[in-house]
Design a protein around this motif. Structure first.
Motif, PDB file in Angstrom:
ATOM      1  N   GLY A  94      -2.036   0.192  -4.631  1.00  0.00           N
ATOM      2  CA  GLY A  94      -2.766   1.425  -4.882  1.00  0.00           C
ATOM      3  C   GLY A  94      -4.123   1.458  -4.218  1.00  0.00           C
ATOM      4  N   LYS A  95      -4.897   2.429  -4.626  1.00  0.00           N
ATOM      5  CA  LYS A  95      -6.232   2.656  -4.079  1.00  0.00           C
ATOM      6  C   LYS A  95      -7.246   1.826  -4.858  1.00  0.00           C
ATOM      7  N   SER A  96      -8.107   1.146  -4.125  1.00  0.00           N
ATOM      8  CA  SER A  96      -9.200   0.390  -4.734  1.00  0.00           C
ATOM      9  C   SER A  96     -10.369   1.337  -4.930  1.00  0.00           C
ATOM     10  N   LEU A  97     -10.837   1.472  -6.151  1.00  0.00           N
ATOM     11  CA  LEU A  97     -11.989   2.319  -6.435  1.00  0.00           C
ATOM     12  C   LEU A  97     -13.150   1.457  -6.905  1.00  0.00           C
ATOM     13  N   SER A  98     -14.330   1.813  -6.495  1.00  0.00           N
ATOM     14  CA  SER A  98     -15.518   1.176  -7.060  1.00  0.00           C
ATOM     15  C   SER A  98     -15.655   1.664  -8.501  1.00  0.00           C
TER      16      SER A  98
ATOM     17  N   GLY B  95      -7.267  -4.856  -6.411  1.00  0.00           N
ATOM     18  CA  GLY B  95      -7.176  -5.774  -5.284  1.00  0.00           C
ATOM     19  C   GLY B  95      -5.735  -6.097  -4.971  1.00  0.00           C
ATOM     20  N   SER B  96      -5.532  -6.812  -3.877  1.00  0.00           N
ATOM     21  CA  SER B  96      -4.168  -7.101  -3.424  1.00  0.00           C
ATOM     22  C   SER B  96      -3.528  -8.270  -4.159  1.00  0.00           C
ATOM     23  N   ALA B  97      -4.313  -9.000  -4.935  1.00  0.00           N
ATOM     24  CA  ALA B  97      -3.744 -10.111  -5.716  1.00  0.00           C
ATOM     25  C   ALA B  97      -2.927  -9.556  -6.879  1.00  0.00           C
ATOM     26  N   THR B  98      -1.960 -10.340  -7.325  1.00  0.00           N
ATOM     27  CA  THR B  98      -1.188  -9.991  -8.515  1.00  0.00           C
ATOM     28  C   THR B  98      -1.865 -10.650  -9.705  1.00  0.00           C
ATOM     29  N   TRP B  99      -2.175  -9.848 -10.735  1.00  0.00           N
ATOM     30  CA  TRP B  99      -2.881 -10.340 -11.914  1.00  0.00           C
ATOM     31  C   TRP B  99      -1.943 -10.350 -13.121  1.00  0.00           C
ATOM     32  N   PRO B 100      -2.086 -11.334 -14.020  1.00  0.00           N
ATOM     33  CA  PRO B 100      -1.306 -11.317 -15.260  1.00  0.00           C
ATOM     34  C   PRO B 100      -1.684 -10.087 -16.088  1.00  0.00           C
TER      35      PRO B 100
END
Length: 140
Positions: free
Chosen positions: A59-63, A107-112
């Motif tokens: 998706g889109k990264s938003l500040s 971010g592009s990482a996969t988070w639990p």
């Protein structure tokens, strides 16, 4: 406007659950959390005039300021609910992704899912704090 987190997986009593509770209690807007099993379960009906935000690494990264501006636009546009969907380990199906009003990425990482829920709660608190001119969020 209701900030509604719909999450796959149970958070139970954990340090992450304490973080989620801590941030959600500080938000001055109405909030709700719905937990669903890893698969199946019934997603609550979405009220008319609401938006769906699907958390997805593509998706889109938003500040934080960007997220606050989106919340402000939806709130001021009369949206009744902003629903944030957190998927299971396999993510969201294509139908959920394509029907979302916004695909949001941390971010592009996969988070639990436990951490994503805590990160989302903090970002919602930060975004609503920005809109309230609260000093929690400081730029620069």
């Amino acid at each position: 406007m209701l900030l509604h987190i719909v999450a796959r997986g149970k958070i139970g009593s954990s340090p992450e659950a304490e973080l989620v509770d801590r941030y959600l209690k500080r938000i001055q807007w109405p909030t709700k959390v719905t937990e669903l099993p890893e698969t199946g379960g019934t997603i609550p009906a979405l009220p008319a005039n609401s938006v769906t935000i699907v958390l997805d690494e593509r998706g889109k990264s938003l500040s934080s300021t960007g997220l606050s501006k989106s919340l402000e636009t939806w709130r001021d546009g009369g949206k009744r609910e902003a629903r944030f969907m957190i998927g299971a380990h396999s993510g969201h199906d294509e139908e959920q992704r394509t029907s979302a009003d916004l695909l949001l990425s941390f971010g592009s990482a996969t988070w639990p899912h436990l951490l994503v829920r805590a990160m989302l709660a903090e970002q919602l608190f930060r975004a609503t704090s920005i809109l309230a001119n609260h000093p929690y969020h400081r730029e620069g």
